[in-house]
Design a protein around this motif. Structure first.
Motif, PDB file in Angstrom:
ATOM      1  N   HIS A  87      -4.113   4.694   6.007  1.00 48.71           N
ATOM      2  CA  HIS A  87      -2.722   4.943   5.637  1.00 48.71           C
ATOM      3  C   HIS A  87      -2.723   5.915   4.467  1.00 48.71           C
ATOM      4  O   HIS A  87      -3.386   5.668   3.457  1.00 48.71           O
ATOM      5  CB  HIS A  87      -2.011   3.645   5.246  1.00 48.71           C
ATOM      6  CG  HIS A  87      -2.046   2.616   6.330  1.00 48.71           C
ATOM      7  ND1 HIS A  87      -1.138   2.603   7.360  1.00 48.71           N
ATOM      8  CD2 HIS A  87      -2.910   1.600   6.578  1.00 48.71           C
ATOM      9  CE1 HIS A  87      -1.437   1.620   8.183  1.00 48.71           C
ATOM     10  NE2 HIS A  87      -2.507   0.995   7.725  1.00 48.71           N
ATOM     11  N   HIS A  88      -1.993   7.018   4.611  1.00 48.39           N
ATOM     12  CA  HIS A  88      -1.901   8.034   3.548  1.00 48.39           C
ATOM     13  C   HIS A  88      -0.431   8.313   3.282  1.00 48.39           C
ATOM     14  O   HIS A  88       0.366   8.468   4.197  1.00 48.39           O
ATOM     15  CB  HIS A  88      -2.603   9.320   3.976  1.00 48.39           C
ATOM     16  CG  HIS A  88      -2.907  10.240   2.840  1.00 48.39           C
ATOM     17  ND1 HIS A  88      -1.924  10.803   2.045  1.00 48.39           N
ATOM     18  CD2 HIS A  88      -4.087  10.676   2.345  1.00 48.39           C
ATOM     19  CE1 HIS A  88      -2.495  11.559   1.121  1.00 48.39           C
ATOM     20  NE2 HIS A  88      -3.811  11.496   1.276  1.00 48.39           N
ATOM     21  N   SER A  89      -0.093   8.404   2.015  1.00 43.68           N
ATOM     22  CA  SER A  89       1.293   8.660   1.619  1.00 43.68           C
ATOM     23  C   SER A  89       1.711  10.092   1.905  1.00 43.68           C
ATOM     24  O   SER A  89       0.903  11.020   1.813  1.00 43.68           O
ATOM     25  CB  SER A  89       1.472   8.393   0.123  1.00 43.68           C
ATOM     26  OG  SER A  89       1.292   7.035  -0.164  1.00 43.68           O
ATOM     27  N   LEU A  90       2.990  10.244   2.203  1.00 44.96           N
ATOM     28  CA  LEU A  90       3.697  11.520   2.183  1.00 44.96           C
ATOM     29  C   LEU A  90       4.855  11.329   1.213  1.00 44.96           C
ATOM     30  O   LEU A  90       5.312  10.205   0.995  1.00 44.96           O
ATOM     31  CB  LEU A  90       4.236  11.904   3.559  1.00 44.96           C
ATOM     32  CG  LEU A  90       3.235  12.417   4.577  1.00 44.96           C
ATOM     33  CD1 LEU A  90       3.961  12.770   5.876  1.00 44.96           C
ATOM     34  CD2 LEU A  90       2.448  13.621   4.074  1.00 44.96           C
ATOM     35  N   GLY A  91       5.332  12.424   0.656  1.00 42.04           N
ATOM     36  CA  GLY A  91       6.422  12.314  -0.308  1.00 42.04           C
ATOM     37  C   GLY A  91       5.873  12.003  -1.690  1.00 42.04           C
ATOM     38  O   GLY A  91       4.695  12.193  -1.969  1.00 42.04           O
ATOM     39  N   THR A  92       6.742  11.503  -2.548  1.00 41.07           N
ATOM     40  CA  THR A  92       6.409  11.312  -3.958  1.00 41.07           C
ATOM     41  C   THR A  92       5.847   9.917  -4.221  1.00 41.07           C
ATOM     42  O   THR A  92       6.429   8.917  -3.806  1.00 41.07           O
ATOM     43  CB  THR A  92       7.652  11.547  -4.829  1.00 41.07           C
ATOM     44  OG1 THR A  92       8.136  12.880  -4.560  1.00 41.07           O
ATOM     45  CG2 THR A  92       7.331  11.419  -6.303  1.00 41.07           C
ATOM     46  N   VAL A  93       4.705   9.904  -4.926  1.00 45.04           N
ATOM     47  CA  VAL A  93       4.043   8.661  -5.317  1.00 45.04           C
ATOM     48  C   VAL A  93       3.823   8.738  -6.828  1.00 45.04           C
ATOM     49  O   VAL A  93       3.210   9.679  -7.320  1.00 45.04           O
ATOM     50  CB  VAL A  93       2.705   8.476  -4.576  1.00 45.04           C
ATOM     51  CG1 VAL A  93       2.058   7.158  -4.966  1.00 45.04           C
ATOM     52  CG2 VAL A  93       2.904   8.562  -3.059  1.00 45.04           C
ATOM     53  N   SER A  94       4.320   7.764  -7.548  1.00 43.74           N
ATOM     54  CA  SER A  94       4.240   7.754  -9.016  1.00 43.74           C
ATOM     55  C   SER A  94       2.866   7.318  -9.510  1.00 43.74           C
ATOM     56  O   SER A  94       2.139   6.601  -8.811  1.00 43.74           O
ATOM     57  CB  SER A  94       5.289   6.804  -9.593  1.00 43.74           C
ATOM     58  OG  SER A  94       6.585   7.267  -9.269  1.00 43.74           O
ATOM     59  N   ALA A  95       2.538   7.723 -10.731  1.00 46.41           N
ATOM     60  CA  ALA A  95       1.292   7.297 -11.372  1.00 46.41           C
ATOM     61  C   ALA A  95       1.222   5.770 -11.348  1.00 46.41           C
ATOM     62  O   ALA A  95       2.211   5.086 -11.597  1.00 46.41           O
ATOM     63  CB  ALA A  95       1.239   7.812 -12.799  1.00 46.41           C
ATOM     64  N   GLY A  96       0.050   5.263 -10.997  1.00 48.59           N
ATOM     65  CA  GLY A  96      -0.163   3.822 -10.894  1.00 48.59           C
ATOM     66  C   GLY A  96       0.041   3.265  -9.504  1.00 48.59           C
ATOM     67  O   GLY A  96      -0.369   2.139  -9.224  1.00 48.59           O
ATOM     68  N   GLU A  97       0.652   4.038  -8.603  1.00 42.08           N
ATOM     69  CA  GLU A  97       0.903   3.563  -7.241  1.00 42.08           C
ATOM     70  C   GLU A  97      -0.225   4.002  -6.304  1.00 42.08           C
ATOM     71  O   GLU A  97      -0.953   4.955  -6.574  1.00 42.08           O
ATOM     72  CB  GLU A  97       2.247   4.087  -6.727  1.00 42.08           C
ATOM     73  CG  GLU A  97       3.436   3.506  -7.475  1.00 42.08           C
ATOM     74  CD  GLU A  97       4.772   3.986  -6.941  1.00 42.08           C
ATOM     75  OE1 GLU A  97       5.683   3.147  -6.837  1.00 42.08           O
ATOM     76  OE2 GLU A  97       4.907   5.197  -6.639  1.00 42.08           O
ATOM     77  N   ILE A  98      -0.329   3.311  -5.168  1.00 42.86           N
ATOM     78  CA  ILE A  98      -1.371   3.579  -4.169  1.00 42.86           C
ATOM     79  C   ILE A  98      -0.890   4.642  -3.187  1.00 42.86           C
ATOM     80  O   ILE A  98       0.213   4.558  -2.649  1.00 42.86           O
ATOM     81  CB  ILE A  98      -1.743   2.291  -3.402  1.00 42.86           C
ATOM     82  CG1 ILE A  98      -2.211   1.197  -4.365  1.00 42.86           C
ATOM     83  CG2 ILE A  98      -2.790   2.573  -2.313  1.00 42.86           C
ATOM     84  CD1 ILE A  98      -3.456   1.511  -5.147  1.00 42.86           C
ATOM     85  N   CYS A  99      -1.771   5.651  -2.942  1.00 43.98           N
ATOM     86  CA  CYS A  99      -1.447   6.745  -2.025  1.00 43.98           C
ATOM     87  C   CYS A  99      -2.372   6.797  -0.816  1.00 43.98           C
ATOM     88  O   CYS A  99      -2.090   7.492   0.159  1.00 43.98           O
ATOM     89  CB  CYS A  99      -1.496   8.083  -2.765  1.00 43.98           C
ATOM     90  SG  CYS A  99      -3.110   8.418  -3.494  1.00 43.98           S
ATOM     91  N   LEU A 100      -3.496   6.079  -0.857  1.00 41.84           N
ATOM     92  CA  LEU A 100      -4.450   6.069   0.256  1.00 41.84           C
ATOM     93  C   LEU A 100      -5.030   4.669   0.390  1.00 41.84           C
ATOM     94  O   LEU A 100      -5.494   4.081  -0.592  1.00 41.84           O
ATOM     95  CB  LEU A 100      -5.575   7.091   0.021  1.00 41.84           C
ATOM     96  CG  LEU A 100      -6.687   7.143   1.064  1.00 41.84           C
ATOM     97  CD1 LEU A 100      -6.147   7.508   2.450  1.00 41.84           C
ATOM     98  CD2 LEU A 100      -7.777   8.132   0.641  1.00 41.84           C
ATOM     99  N   PHE A 101      -5.001   4.152   1.617  1.00 43.21           N
ATOM    100  CA  PHE A 101      -5.519   2.828   1.942  1.00 43.21           C
ATOM    101  C   PHE A 101      -6.404   2.987   3.163  1.00 43.21           C
ATOM    102  O   PHE A 101      -5.923   3.340   4.241  1.00 43.21           O
ATOM    103  CB  PHE A 101      -4.343   1.878   2.205  1.00 43.21           C
ATOM    104  CG  PHE A 101      -4.685   0.513   2.750  1.00 43.21           C
ATOM    105  CD1 PHE A 101      -5.851  -0.154   2.406  1.00 43.21           C
ATOM    106  CD2 PHE A 101      -3.793  -0.125   3.597  1.00 43.21           C
ATOM    107  CE1 PHE A 101      -6.127  -1.423   2.906  1.00 43.21           C
ATOM    108  CE2 PHE A 101      -4.050  -1.394   4.100  1.00 43.21           C
ATOM    109  CZ  PHE A 101      -5.215  -2.043   3.752  1.00 43.21           C
ATOM    110  N   VAL A 102      -7.712   2.803   2.979  1.00 49.20           N
ATOM    111  CA  VAL A 102      -8.676   2.875   4.076  1.00 49.20           C
ATOM    112  C   VAL A 102      -9.323   1.506   4.185  1.00 49.20           C
ATOM    113  O   VAL A 102      -9.792   0.952   3.183  1.00 49.20           O
ATOM    114  CB  VAL A 102      -9.741   3.971   3.819  1.00 49.20           C
ATOM    115  CG1 VAL A 102     -10.781   3.984   4.931  1.00 49.20           C
ATOM    116  CG2 VAL A 102      -9.079   5.338   3.684  1.00 49.20           C
ATOM    117  N   PHE A 103      -9.364   0.956   5.402  1.00 50.85           N
ATOM    118  CA  PHE A 103      -9.770  -0.429   5.626  1.00 50.85           C
ATOM    119  C   PHE A 103     -10.640  -0.454   6.879  1.00 50.85           C
ATOM    120  O   PHE A 103     -10.162  -0.154   7.970  1.00 50.85           O
ATOM    121  CB  PHE A 103      -8.484  -1.242   5.806  1.00 50.85           C
ATOM    122  CG  PHE A 103      -8.641  -2.726   6.019  1.00 50.85           C
ATOM    123  CD1 PHE A 103      -9.794  -3.413   5.713  1.00 50.85           C
ATOM    124  CD2 PHE A 103      -7.570  -3.440   6.531  1.00 50.85           C
ATOM    125  CE1 PHE A 103      -9.884  -4.782   5.907  1.00 50.85           C
ATOM    126  CE2 PHE A 103      -7.633  -4.810   6.728  1.00 50.85           C
ATOM    127  CZ  PHE A 103      -8.803  -5.483   6.418  1.00 50.85           C
TER     128      PHE A 103
END
Length: 146
Positions: A87-103
């Protein structure tokens, strides 16, 4: 066995609740002996005296999804995995938030760990996903992957 192309994109940050629910769903899969998880988080870097407040991600989605499908197929052929989720983010992700989840999951830890690591490295080096750093003063610049 060829798998369907999966959408890896999530709008905005990837929530801790989504991550924990994804992990919990695997409790019913009794053939799994190991999971390896990578979480990419936005750092509050200081660049040229300005603090990063967020990163805005964009991508040529169709091309990225096709390339990610190739990478998934390669990884499934190379490692004996039970399952893999990206799972990879698109759009705006703030400092401290998760932008990539690999499982990754497998019967044994080495396959899960090595596959997860290779996936992260290939995502960072091969996918056309761009990040624009947004600073506290609202200025911005394109991010260089490291």
């Amino acid at each position: 066995m060829s798998r369907a192309i999966k959408n890896i994109f999530t709008e905005g940050a990837i929530s801790p609740v989504f991550i924990s629910e994804s992990i919990a769903k695997h409790a019913t899969k009794k053939d799994i002996g190991a999971h390896s998880i990578f979480l990419g988080q936005i750092r509050e870097d200081v660049v040229d005296g300005k603090t990063v407040a967020a990163i805005e991600y964009t991508a040529y989605e169709e091309m990225v999804l096709e390339k990610m499908h190739e990478i998934r197929e390669d990884i499934f052929l190379k490692y004996n995995l039970t399952c893999m989720h990206i799972h990879h983010s698109l759009g705006t992700v703030s400092a401290g938030e998760i932008c990539l989840f690999v499982f990754t999951s497998s019967k044994h830890r080495i396959a899960a760990m090595e596959a997860c690591n290779e996936l992260v490295e290939r995502i960072k080096s091969e996918l056309q996903i761009w990040g624009r750093e947004i600073f506290n003063d609202e200025s911005h610049q394109w991010k260089v992957n490291k």
